[in-house]
Every structure is written in C-alpha cells, then in structure tokens.
Design an enzyme around this catalytic site. Structure first.
Site, PDB file in Angstrom:
ATOM      1  N   CYS A   1       0.808  -1.146   0.025  1.00 48.68           N
ATOM      2  CA  CYS A   1      -0.007   0.104  -0.057  1.00 48.68           C
ATOM      3  C   CYS A   1       0.963   1.315   0.154  1.00 48.68           C
ATOM      4  CB  CYS A   1      -1.171   0.098   1.398  1.00 48.68           C
ATOM      5  SG  CYS A   1      -2.338   1.110   0.806  1.00 48.68           S
TER       6      CYS A   1
ATOM      7  N   HIS B   1      -3.438  -5.620  -0.031  1.00 47.45           N
ATOM      8  CA  HIS B   1      -2.844  -6.049   1.445  1.00 47.45           C
ATOM      9  C   HIS B   1      -2.958  -7.541   1.230  1.00 47.45           C
ATOM     10  CE1 HIS B   1      -2.465  -2.048   3.984  1.00 47.45           C
ATOM     11  NE2 HIS B   1      -3.434  -1.953   2.889  1.00 47.45           N
TER      12      HIS B   1
ATOM     13  N   GLU C   1      -1.468  -9.378   2.999  1.00 49.09           N
ATOM     14  CA  GLU C   1      -1.249 -10.166   4.642  1.00 49.09           C
ATOM     15  C   GLU C   1      -2.709 -10.459   5.009  1.00 49.09           C
ATOM     16  OE1 GLU C   1      -1.480  -5.466   5.521  1.00 49.09           O
ATOM     17  OE2 GLU C   1      -0.859  -6.872   4.041  1.00 49.09           O
TER      18      GLU C   1
END
Length: 604
Positions: free
Chosen positions: A398, A525, A527
């Site tokens: 990001c 993102h 993750e």
C-alpha cells in the site's frame, strides 16, 4: 444452532481472541462446522477510523468490512471468510435501532436500552450466526461469540444483559459460557492467587451469567488445590477448569485445551457428545512440535510508523511467519522506526539514527507496510532507496508501494520534488494522487475497501509466478491514494514495471523492478489472506529471496499447486526446497513459529 460465549475478567489482553479461535479449532477437529462473532462495546461503528495505537490493526474482510483484529485470528485459525456483520459494535447496534425509530418501526413507543437495544443485539447474533462462512451451504453447527473488554466495564452492560436474556431464551444445552480469567503468581510468596478470578466470576454471576467453564491464564499449570478452591468458590466443576499457561507459540493452545479435555466439557454442555468425533489435531500437533526446532534465521527489517505496538502490524507479522516457516527459517523481525532513518534524527538523536540504519543494513530483507500520515515518510523512502540500490529484497504494501514510486521518480527520473499529494498537495510532480471516487470530508468506510481483482500484464513476472502462474488474483484493499496514471509511461520507460493492474488497466496494483532480485510493491494488502496452511505468495517471495532461494522456488514445478490448492498439500514440497541446514524433519504442511524481535517483546 449452538452458542459458546467467551468473556474475560480481571484484566484485558488475556488472549480471549486466541482462546475463542482455539475453541473453534478444537470443535472443528471434532467434525463440527464453526462460525465466529466478535462483540466490541465501543461506540465506533467499526474499527476503520481508529488509530493502531488505540486499537491495534484494522483487519479488512472480503466485503470491505473494517473490523477488529481478532476476526483475523478467527479467519486464520478456522480457514473461514467472515463478513462485516460478524463484528458487532455498540455504534452499529445503536445506529440500527435509531434508524428503526426514525422509520417509525416502534409505533410510537419509548425506545429504551431494555428491551429495544438488547433485542437488537440478540436478533443480530441469531441472524449473523446463520451466515455460512466456510464455503459450504447452510449454517454452521456452533457459533463462538467473543465479548470484548472486561466484565464490569460500563460500556459492556447492554451486551451482558442481552446475552443473559439470550442464554435463557435458547435454553440449556444450546449455550455454553467460557470465562477467561487471570490467576497471577505473586513473586513475594510464589503462590497462585485465585481471589481475582473469584471476584470476576462473582461479578459475572451478579450480572445474570454463570460460567460453565473457566479458562485460567497463568504462568504455569494450576495446582490441584488451586483448582479445588476455584471450583468451590466459583461453582464450576474441577473438570471444567482448564489452564492456559504460557507456551512458546500459539499453536500449542488448541492442544492444551484438548489435553485437558475442554472439548468434552464443551460438548457436554451443548449436548453434542453423541454427534462429535474425537478431535483430529495431528496437523496442529506437528506444527507445535516442529515450530520450536527451526534454527537457521531470516532477518526482516520492518520499517514503519507504529513499531512501538506490534499489534498494529499483526497480520503482516503472521504473513511473514507463515512464509518463513514454509522456507524453513526462524523469523527475526527488526523493528525500524521510519522517522529514525531521517536526517533530522541524525542531528537530534545520533544514537537512534545509527541504531536504525544498523538494523536496516543488517537485514536480509526489507518490508514497508501500509500506513497513513506523513510522519516517517522520508525514512520509508530512504529504506526503499537502500533496498533498491543494494539489491536487498523489498516488499512494499500500500503506502510501501507508493513511496517506492516516489523514490524511483526522485532518484531515477531526477524529479526532486516528486511526491504524493497526500503529503504535498501542491507538488509539481504528483506520483501518487487521491482517487476520484474517494471522500475528503468523511473518513469512515470511504476508502477503496475489500476484495478487488488484479490482472497480471505479464504472466512471466515474479509475482504471477509466485501466485502459481495465474492471470489474475483477488486481494483485499484499503487505500485512498493511487499511483498517478499520467506518470506510468514515464516510470515504465525508466525501468519500473507495473505488472498488475485493475480491470480498467488504469489503476496500478503491482510493481516490479525486473533488474532487481526481488523488488515488489502492491497496492493491496496480501497479509489479510495469508493462512498457516497457505502463505501469501508475495510474502513467500520476500522470504525466499531473503534466504537466497527465490530462483529455486520460482523454478519448482510444485509452486503452482502449492499456491492454488485449498489446503496446499504441496506445501511440504515447498518446505523441502529449503531443508538445507534445518535440523527438523520436513512437515506435511505449513507450520507456525515464534517471532523474535530486536527487543520490543514480540513473541507470537
């Protein structure tokens, strides 16, 4: 539908989220389908506008919900995909009731906490519990509800009252209350003290809820006489008192519950003993046994703004963890405050400056996570430049991608005033700009949120290969700014390649530097979709590159199967690629491992 309520007493931060997740794992291992709900008593509608220093990480769901970080624990532990409605807040409930009152749904009645707020809470729980979250049709068998905060908090009272009514309404055999409490050991006498838990249970019972099971947090297993005292004063059978003592990694928690037969106590309370099977936790046992035996390390420098609070980057830590174990390495995270890398710090605090640069230069790889605000941005730019110029593996997420673009424009295109309009609205060379559909007046829920599709422009790029040679991926987003489409041609002509774009081709999603061993930036993102059994592809690439094994990984025929399989049976094959020097046998699947930090106390 059966319901399990997990509450906490004495102090916050006892691990109710991990306990609730572990209970779900245990029941799932017994053959039951499980869903989860998190109740947060704060007035915010969701976690989206809260500072990470206030509340830790904001976890993002597929549907764009900005929710409590515990929902990330639920998804990772249970391999499920939750919705924004699985996170209940006081703000959501009151907004729901007030909207009904404005429509006239209450037919002129005086709207009160009891019964209108409490009824709304119960209706919300029953509605959300029926939503399938595991990819199968029909509702789950058991819903695990975690009540945030601590018993006695004034903001929790409406929820306590609602849940008391709810337990009475669904009846015995359909509701089980697990109370997580602290049994401290005073150094002066070395004795486990039960009084805090006694008072906590007494308060809970005074509010209309009686615990069926006590989950006691303590440094070591409870002595038998301590269990006897708790049983006597808390009116809970000794067999229903379990100890959640300190362990080396959280994968031991479901095993602790199983070894103490917590599943039998829960199944008995829910009248499910005749339905459930014996828990099959061999995979978890393997993870717990192997995770402590990794010796060769991989060191990642985390360059961020909130390095003083590890929960701010919880999902990033977990994703690094999943990838490092797949690569058979013990993860060491070096927390580097971005502002400490800046020239101003060199003048104000030379020791902090030297320490930050020493950590950065000693790392095997560099990661710059997402964030907001201009504090530390120059330090992040310097970290990206260091990684690019010194061929150190780099992953920017990001904002980490955006600052990589700014750095490239300044250093390679020689546009010294290149910047993001987030930090300099009047910059003459805006590399990163505000998205047209965004709002500059309202903060909550106005970003580009949730799962969006990214199409690879070149299937031979590293990112596409890591994802398993796919043409597109669906990842979760949370941002207001994007790479300026008008500068893309100039940047690509200078060597920076935007290998992933959205469906319009105008929004840049993935960048790579082809001449670099591993220099990747992503607008999304990754993750948020990394599971223990299936690590995020890009985190796997970062760790593999940091270990010097990226080319081996990319050339492995097992990679595509590994990254696309639901539970990735091929993950064992990936682990074998990185066996060199490891004293532990290769696992059948991925495992988890402790995260060791540079002194900030991060042990996950």
């Amino acid at each position: 539908m059966k319901y399990i309520l997990v509450t906490g007493g004495v102090v916050s931060g006892l691990g109710k989220g991990v306990t609730a997740s572990s209970i779900g794992v245990l029941l799932k291992a017994c053959g039951l389908r499980v869903t989860s709900i998190k109740i947060d008593p704060y007035l915010n509608t969701d976690a989206g506008t809260m500072s990470p220093f206030e509340h830790g990480e904001v976890f993002v769901l597929d549907d764009g919900g900005e929710v409590d970080l515990d929902l990330g624990n639920y998804e990772r532990f249970l391999d499920i995909k939750l919705t924004r409605d699985n996170n209940i807040t006081t703000g959501k409930i009151y907004q729901f009731v007030i909207d009904k009152e404005r429509r006239g749904d209450y037919l002129g009645k005086t709207v009160q906490v009891v019964p209108h707020i409490t009824d709304a809470i119960q209706e919300w729980i029953e509605r959300v519990a029926m939503i399938p979250v595991d990819g199968k049709e029909g509702p789950a068998d058991v819903c695990v509800i975690e009540l945030g905060g601590t018993i006695g908090d004034i903001e929790s009272m409406p929820f306590i009252e609602a849940l008391g009514q709810f337990s009475y309404r669904v009846g015995p055999g359909n509701f089980c209350l697990v109370h997580v409490s602290l049994v401290p050991v005073l150094n002066v006498v070395g004795e486990q003290k039960t009084k805090p838990t006694q008072h906590s249970v007494r308060g809970l019972r005074g509010l209309g809820l009686t615990p069926n099971i006590l989950a006691c947090r303590s440094a070591k297993a409870l002595d038998d006489n301590v269990k006897g005292k708790l049983s006597q004063f808390c009116h809970v059978p000794v067999s229903n008192i379990v100890t959640l003592y300190d362990v080396s990694n959280i994968w031991h928690i479901p095993l602790l519950l199983k070894d103490q037969k917590a599943h039998e106590a829960i199944l008995k309370e829910l009248d499910l003993l005749g339905v459930a099977r014996k828990p099959a936790l061999q995979e978890w046992m393997s993870r717990a046994e192997i995770c402590d035996n990794l010796h060769e390390t991989v060191r990642i420098a985390m360059v961020g703004k909130y390095t003083g609070l590890s929960d701010s980057y919880l999902s990033v830590l977990k994703a690094l963890l999943h990838a490092s174990v797949a690569c058979r390495r013990k993860l060491i995270v070096d927390w580097v405050p971005a502002s400490d890398l800046e020239d101003a710090t060199a003048k104000e605090s030379p020791s902090a400056y030297e320490s930050a640069w020493s950590l950065l230069k000693g790392a095997d790889g560099v990661l710059v996570p997402g964030g907001f605000g201009d504090r530390g941005v120059q330090g992040k730019i310097l970290a990206a430049r260091y990684a690019r110029e010194n061929n150190v593996p780099y992953l920017g997420i990001c904002l980490g991608m955006q600052i990589a673009v700014v750095e490239y424009a300044r250093s390679v295109l020689k546009l010294q005033d290149a910047n993001s309009t987030e930090f300099d609205p009047d910059t003459a060379n805006p590399c990163v700009v505000f998205m047209p559909e965004g709002s500059k007046t309202h903060m909550g829920g106005t970003m580009r949120l949730g799962s969006r599709r990214t199409f690879f422009q070149d299937i031979n790029c590293k990112s596409a290969k890591l994802y398993g040679n796919v043409r597109y991926v669906d990842e979760r987003h949370r941002h207001r700014y994007e790479v300026n489409p008008e500068m893309v041609l100039e940047l690509e002509a200078a060597g920076l390649q935007f290998v992933g774009r959205d469906e319009t081709g105008q929004r840049m999603e993935v960048l790579e530097l082809p001449t670099h061993p591993y220099f990747v930036g992503v607008q999304f993102h990754p993750e948020f979709k990394s599971w223990p059994g299936k690590p995020s592809a890009l985190f796997l690439g970062l760790i593999a590159a940091s270990c010097g094994y990226l080319e081996t990984l990319l050339q492995s025929p097992c990679l595509a199967n590994t990254m696309t399989a639901k539970h990735a049976a091929g993950n064992g094959a990936v682990a074998k690629l990185f066996q060199k020097g490891s004293k532990a046998p290769p696992p059948n699947g991925l495992i988890s491992n402790g995260v060791y930090s540079n002194g900030n106390g991060v042990h996950v």
